[in-house]
Design a protein around this motif. Structure first.
Motif, PDB file in Angstrom:
ATOM      1  N   LEU A   1      50.299  44.031  55.668  1.00  0.00           N
ATOM      2  CA  LEU A   1      50.499  44.836  54.462  1.00  0.00           C
ATOM      3  C   LEU A   1      49.164  45.340  53.918  1.00  0.00           C
ATOM      4  CD1 LEU A   1      52.203  45.844  51.986  1.00  0.00           C
ATOM      5  CD2 LEU A   1      51.723  43.606  50.951  1.00  0.00           C
ATOM      6  N   LEU A   2      48.202  44.451  53.828  1.00  0.00           N
ATOM      7  CA  LEU A   2      46.887  44.837  53.287  1.00  0.00           C
ATOM      8  C   LEU A   2      46.209  45.890  54.163  1.00  0.00           C
ATOM      9  CD1 LEU A   2      45.676  41.310  52.160  1.00  0.00           C
ATOM     10  CD2 LEU A   2      46.199  43.236  50.662  1.00  0.00           C
TER      11      LEU A   2
ATOM     12  N   HIS B   1      40.071  41.700  46.716  1.00  0.00           N
ATOM     13  CA  HIS B   1      39.293  42.874  47.148  1.00  0.00           C
ATOM     14  C   HIS B   1      40.159  44.131  47.128  1.00  0.00           C
ATOM     15  CE1 HIS B   1      35.380  41.323  48.133  1.00  0.00           C
ATOM     16  NE2 HIS B   1      35.863  40.396  48.944  1.00  0.00           N
ATOM     17  N   TYR B   2      41.401  44.002  47.594  1.00  0.00           N
ATOM     18  CA  TYR B   2      42.319  45.149  47.564  1.00  0.00           C
ATOM     19  C   TYR B   2      42.543  45.601  46.114  1.00  0.00           C
ATOM     20  CZ  TYR B   2      46.771  47.521  47.052  1.00  0.00           C
ATOM     21  OH  TYR B   2      47.749  48.393  46.658  1.00  0.00           O
ATOM     22  N   GLU B   3      42.817  44.639  45.235  1.00  0.00           N
ATOM     23  CA  GLU B   3      43.088  44.969  43.835  1.00  0.00           C
ATOM     24  C   GLU B   3      41.867  45.606  43.165  1.00  0.00           C
ATOM     25  OE1 GLU B   3      45.926  45.006  42.763  1.00  0.00           O
ATOM     26  OE2 GLU B   3      47.137  43.271  43.318  1.00  0.00           O
ATOM     27  N   LEU B   4      40.680  45.228  43.605  1.00  0.00           N
ATOM     28  CA  LEU B   4      39.448  45.780  43.033  1.00  0.00           C
ATOM     29  C   LEU B   4      39.049  47.112  43.675  1.00  0.00           C
ATOM     30  CD1 LEU B   4      37.412  42.456  42.769  1.00  0.00           C
ATOM     31  CD2 LEU B   4      38.156  43.873  40.842  1.00  0.00           C
ATOM     32  N   GLY B   5      39.825  47.531  44.684  1.00  0.00           N
ATOM     33  CA  GLY B   5      39.541  48.813  45.332  1.00  0.00           C
ATOM     34  C   GLY B   5      38.373  48.776  46.302  1.00  0.00           C
ATOM     35  N   ASN B   6      38.066  47.581  46.815  1.00  0.00           N
ATOM     36  CA  ASN B   6      36.947  47.435  47.756  1.00  0.00           C
ATOM     37  C   ASN B   6      37.411  47.735  49.186  1.00  0.00           C
ATOM     38  OD1 ASN B   6      35.341  46.641  45.587  1.00  0.00           O
ATOM     39  ND2 ASN B   6      35.768  44.475  45.909  1.00  0.00           N
ATOM     40  N   THR B   7      37.662  49.002  49.451  1.00  0.00           N
ATOM     41  CA  THR B   7      38.288  49.430  50.710  1.00  0.00           C
ATOM     42  C   THR B   7      37.506  48.986  51.945  1.00  0.00           C
ATOM     43  OG1 THR B   7      39.090  51.367  49.531  1.00  0.00           O
ATOM     44  CG2 THR B   7      39.239  51.417  51.923  1.00  0.00           C
TER      45      THR B   7
ATOM     46  N   SER C   1      45.202  31.548  39.540  1.00  0.00           N
ATOM     47  CA  SER C   1      45.733  31.858  38.207  1.00  0.00           C
ATOM     48  C   SER C   1      45.149  33.165  37.684  1.00  0.00           C
ATOM     49  CB  SER C   1      45.430  30.716  37.226  1.00  0.00           C
ATOM     50  OG  SER C   1      46.100  29.536  37.602  1.00  0.00           O
ATOM     51  N   TYR C   2      43.856  33.347  37.885  1.00  0.00           N
ATOM     52  CA  TYR C   2      43.234  34.618  37.487  1.00  0.00           C
ATOM     53  C   TYR C   2      43.835  35.787  38.272  1.00  0.00           C
ATOM     54  CZ  TYR C   2      39.458  32.730  34.539  1.00  0.00           C
ATOM     55  OH  TYR C   2      38.734  32.144  33.526  1.00  0.00           O
ATOM     56  N   LEU C   3      44.099  35.575  39.552  1.00  0.00           N
ATOM     57  CA  LEU C   3      44.712  36.627  40.369  1.00  0.00           C
ATOM     58  C   LEU C   3      46.097  36.979  39.834  1.00  0.00           C
ATOM     59  CD1 LEU C   3      44.985  38.484  42.817  1.00  0.00           C
ATOM     60  CD2 LEU C   3      45.530  36.473  44.212  1.00  0.00           C
ATOM     61  N   ALA C   4      46.906  35.967  39.577  1.00  0.00           N
ATOM     62  CA  ALA C   4      48.249  36.201  39.053  1.00  0.00           C
ATOM     63  C   ALA C   4      48.206  36.867  37.673  1.00  0.00           C
ATOM     64  CB  ALA C   4      49.008  34.881  38.965  1.00  0.00           C
ATOM     65  N   ASP C   5      47.143  36.601  36.924  1.00  0.00           N
ATOM     66  CA  ASP C   5      46.983  37.147  35.573  1.00  0.00           C
ATOM     67  C   ASP C   5      46.279  38.511  35.577  1.00  0.00           C
ATOM     68  OD1 ASP C   5      47.630  36.519  32.854  1.00  0.00           O
ATOM     69  OD2 ASP C   5      45.502  36.231  32.433  1.00  0.00           O
ATOM     70  N   LYS C   6      46.037  39.044  36.769  1.00  0.00           N
ATOM     71  CA  LYS C   6      45.398  40.349  36.957  1.00  0.00           C
ATOM     72  C   LYS C   6      43.956  40.405  36.449  1.00  0.00           C
ATOM     73  CE  LYS C   6      49.681  43.041  37.103  1.00  0.00           C
ATOM     74  NZ  LYS C   6      50.365  44.286  36.734  1.00  0.00           N
ATOM     75  N   GLN C   7      43.293  39.254  36.450  1.00  0.00           N
ATOM     76  CA  GLN C   7      41.866  39.212  36.111  1.00  0.00           C
ATOM     77  C   GLN C   7      41.099  39.083  37.435  1.00  0.00           C
ATOM     78  OE1 GLN C   7      40.672  37.024  32.485  1.00  0.00           O
ATOM     79  NE2 GLN C   7      42.779  36.271  32.407  1.00  0.00           N
TER      80      GLN C   7
END
Length: 205
Positions: free
Chosen positions: A140-141, A104-110, A63-69
Motif C-alpha cells: 500500500l505504501l 514518513h508517508y504522512e509527513l510527505g517524505n516521498t 500513540s502519537y501516530l494514531a493522534d496524527k502528531q
C-alpha cells in the motif's frame, strides 16, 4: 534496594497506565504521559532495562501516530531504531520500522519512503517474520508513494484485504501492536483513530 524498588514501581505503574490508554484507544491521554516517562527514564538511566525502555518508546510513538502528531511519532520510532541492541526486542523493533515508514508517508517524505521500503522489506524477509498484513501494508505504501496515486481506492482495497486477512488469528496479532485497520478507516473518513475506536467500544457496551 530502595532505588530498585522505585524503578520497579515506576515501570510497572506507568506501563499499565500507558497500555490501558493505548489498548482502549485513548491516544491523547497516552501521549500526556510522555514527559513523566521521559523524566523518570532520565532519572533512573540504565536501571530501566532495554525491553521496558523500548516498550515505553513504542507505545508513545504509536500513540502519537494514531493522534496524527507525526513529527513526534517519528522522533520516538527513531529512538527505538537507533537504540543499541533494540533489535533484541524483535517484534517491537519490526513494527517500529513499519510504522516509521507510515510516519514518513504522512509527513510527505516521498524519497525516504521509496528507499526505506526496500530496506524494511529486505529486513523482514531476513527475519522470517513476514506476515501477509505486513506485506499488504508495505505494498500500500509503495502505491501511495507514486505520483497521482488514487488514494481513496487504494485504502478501500487495503481494507478489503485486511477484512479477509484478519480472520486468521496469526495475522490478527498485528493489531496488538497497531490497529492498521482503524488507521486505514481514518484515512478514508478523515476521522481520528481514537474517535473510530471509541465509537466501536461504545457500540459494544
Amino acid at each position: 534496594p530502595q532505588v530498585e524498588t522505585r524503578v520497579r514501581v515506576f515501570v510497572n505503574a506507568l506501563t499499565l497506565e500507558l497500555l490501558d490508554y493505548y489498548n482502549n484507544g485513548f491516544f491523547t491521554k497516552a501521549t500526556h504521559l510522555t514527559k513523566e516517562i521521559e523524566d523518570q527514564l532520565e532519572n533512573y538511566g540504565s536501571r530501566v532495562d532495554l525491553s521496558n525502555r523500548i516498550l515505553f518508546y513504542f507505545i508513545i510513538a504509536a500513540s502519537y501516530l494514531a493522534d496524527k502528531q507525526y513529527e513526534l511519532s517519528f522522533t520516538y520510532f527513531s529512538k527505538i531504531i537507533n537504540t543499541e541492541r533494540a533489535e533484541e526486542i524483535q517484534d517491537l523493533f519490526i513494527y517500529a520500522r513499519i510504522l516509521s515508514l507510515i510516519t514518513h508517508y504522512e509527513l510527505g517524505n516521498t524519497r525516504i519512503v521509496e528507499s526505506y521500503l526496500t530496506s524494511v522489506k529486505r529486513y523482514l524477509k531476513s527475519k522470517d517474520k513476514f506476515f501477509e498484513l505486513e506485506k499488504e501494508t508495505l505494498a500500500l505504501l509503495r502505491e501511495l508513494n507514486k505520483e497521482k496515486a488514487p488514494v481513496h481506492s487504494l485504502f478501500e482495497n487495503y481494507l478489503k484485504k485486511l477484512d479477509h486477512l484478519l480472520k486468521d488469528p496469526l495475522e490478527e496479532k498485528a493489531l496488538a501492536y497497531f490497529d492498521f485497520k482503524k488507521w486505514g478507516e481514518s484515512k478514508l473518513t478523515g476521522k481520528k483513530m481514537e474517535e473510530l475506536i471509541r465509537k466501536d467500544a461504545d457500540r459494544i457496551v
